[in-house]
Design an enzyme around this catalytic site. Structure first.
Site, PDB file in Angstrom:
ATOM      1  N   ASN A  10      33.553  30.228  42.037  1.00 26.58           N
ATOM      2  CA  ASN A  10      34.533  29.740  41.063  1.00 26.58           C
ATOM      3  C   ASN A  10      35.950  30.177  41.412  1.00 26.58           C
ATOM      4  O   ASN A  10      36.157  31.192  42.086  1.00 26.58           O
ATOM      5  CB  ASN A  10      34.220  30.277  39.664  1.00 26.58           C
ATOM      6  CG  ASN A  10      33.053  29.574  39.009  1.00 26.58           C
ATOM      7  OD1 ASN A  10      32.544  28.569  39.512  1.00 26.58           O
ATOM      8  ND2 ASN A  10      32.616  30.091  37.880  1.00 26.58           N
ATOM      9  N   THR A 239      34.491  43.806  33.485  1.00 29.90           N
ATOM     10  CA  THR A 239      34.167  42.444  33.912  1.00 29.90           C
ATOM     11  C   THR A 239      33.044  42.371  34.938  1.00 29.90           C
ATOM     12  O   THR A 239      32.106  41.600  34.789  1.00 29.90           O
ATOM     13  CB  THR A 239      35.424  41.756  34.499  1.00 29.90           C
ATOM     14  OG1 THR A 239      36.459  41.766  33.522  1.00 29.90           O
ATOM     15  CG2 THR A 239      35.114  40.323  34.890  1.00 29.90           C
ATOM     16  N   ASP A 243      27.508  42.774  37.758  1.00 27.15           N
ATOM     17  CA  ASP A 243      27.368  42.222  39.116  1.00 27.15           C
ATOM     18  C   ASP A 243      27.371  43.327  40.160  1.00 27.15           C
ATOM     19  O   ASP A 243      26.643  43.263  41.150  1.00 27.15           O
ATOM     20  CB  ASP A 243      28.507  41.235  39.400  1.00 27.15           C
ATOM     21  CG  ASP A 243      28.448  40.006  38.507  1.00 27.15           C
ATOM     22  OD1 ASP A 243      27.350  39.656  38.056  1.00 27.15           O
ATOM     23  OD2 ASP A 243      29.512  39.402  38.273  1.00 27.15           O
ATOM     24  N   GLY A 278      40.007  43.777  37.224  1.00 27.36           N
ATOM     25  CA  GLY A 278      39.590  42.683  38.084  1.00 27.36           C
ATOM     26  C   GLY A 278      38.085  42.591  38.211  1.00 27.36           C
ATOM     27  O   GLY A 278      37.336  43.432  37.708  1.00 27.36           O
ATOM     28  N   SER A 282      37.314  44.953  41.980  1.00 31.07           N
ATOM     29  CA  SER A 282      36.988  46.266  41.413  1.00 31.07           C
ATOM     30  C   SER A 282      35.736  46.878  42.026  1.00 31.07           C
ATOM     31  O   SER A 282      35.420  48.042  41.766  1.00 31.07           O
ATOM     32  CB  SER A 282      36.795  46.142  39.899  1.00 31.07           C
ATOM     33  OG  SER A 282      35.571  45.481  39.589  1.00 31.07           O
TER      34      SER A 282
END
Length: 295
Positions: A10, A239, A243, A278, A282
């Site tokens: 994305n 954020t 992940d 970020g 990050s």
């Protein structure tokens, strides 16, 4: 072990605004920035920074060519990223003066992956390789079925949760890495014990990693259970925490690390990530995680 992450790519388009746009209103943005994004991209970078041999499968439009460059710079193999989309998947993000955000998503090229492309990519991987999936691309069920027939191990991060996930054949999944909201949606259960019982009843070979935010993480399969506490840090931006955790955990697993060690390394990596702003920017490298001083 090679890891194929067949996932989203994305462009995050971030607009700074005095307040969120209201119906019928025209509002000038005070700033505009673009960032690489998508759970797929973030997780591939986390895997690579953790030392895994990672390949990314996916699709972009011509407007997203820089995403391949970002991945390649992070040592991710980008040979299986198509460029056939009408437009690259993207998020339009309004950030208000108070720091709140609202997000409009477009799947774009992530939802235009063809069966031919899927077959072409999977033909390069075989037994003992690992496939990682999220829920931001099309034809997940076909990818799972085809990869399973080829003997690949399959790890699923069921995010975002919807009927695509609940309709999947979980007997073909080897690793399920998910949070409480996703676990409750899949099982219709509300306690951890019942969630694990229900998930393991779907597949006796399943290895479940349940992330609990500040409360850490629980790993459970048919033979063993491990708990890993979250490391205490001053969080700035959460954020990419999930992940980052996933990438480090699977990287350790692919290198034959013990589960307890893999969980600890992943928790350290996530703790470092939340102290930085970020998403992909990050994610710490392996040396930073190895020298992290736990609290």
């Amino acid at each position: 072990m090679k890891i194929l992450n067949f996932g989203s790519l994305n462009i995050d388009k971030v607009y700074s605004v005095p307040h969120f746009v209201s119906a019928g209103e025209t509002l000038s943005s005070t700033n505009y920035e673009e960032f690489p994004g998508g759970k797929g991209l973030n997780q591939s970078i986390a895997l690579a920074k953790a030392g895994a041999q990672v390949y990314h499968g996916g699709n972009i439009g011509k407007d997203g060519l820089f995403l391949k460059e970002v991945l390649a710079e992070a040592n991710v193999n980008v040979d299986w990223i198509g460029e056939n989309g009408n437009t690259t998947g993207h998020a339009i993000i309004q950030v208000s003066a108070s720091g709140e955000n609202c997000i409009l998503l477009l799947g774009g090229a992530n939802k235009e992956i063809t069966i031919d492309h899927i077959n072409q990519v999977l033909a390069n991987f075989s037994q003992n390789d690992l496939l990682l999936l999220q829920n931001e691309i099309n034809d997940l069920a076909y990818i799972v079925e085809t990869a399973h027939k080829r003997g690949l191990k399959i790890a699923l991060n069921p995010s975002p949760i919807d009927e695509t996930i609940t309709n999947l054949d979980f007997s073909k999944i080897d690793y399920l890495i998910l949070n409480e909201i996703e676990a409750k949606a899949i099982t219709n259960e509300h306690t951890n014990d019942k969630i694990f019982q229900k998930l393991l009843s779907l597949n006796k070979q399943l290895k479940v990693v349940l992330t609990l935010g500040n409360e850490g993480v629980i790993y459970k399969d048919s033979l063993e259970e491990h708990r890993q506490a979250a490391f205490k840090v001053d969080a700035v931006d959460t954020t990419a925490a999930g992940d980052t955790f996933l990438g480090y955990f699977l990287s350790q697993v692919s290198q034959q690390a013990e589960i307890k060690h893999a969980l600890q390394m992943a928790a350290k990596a996530a703790a470092i990530a939340v102290t930085r702003k970020g998403a992909s920017s990050s994610i710490p490298n392996l040396q930073e995680v190895m020298t992290f001083t736990k609290k």
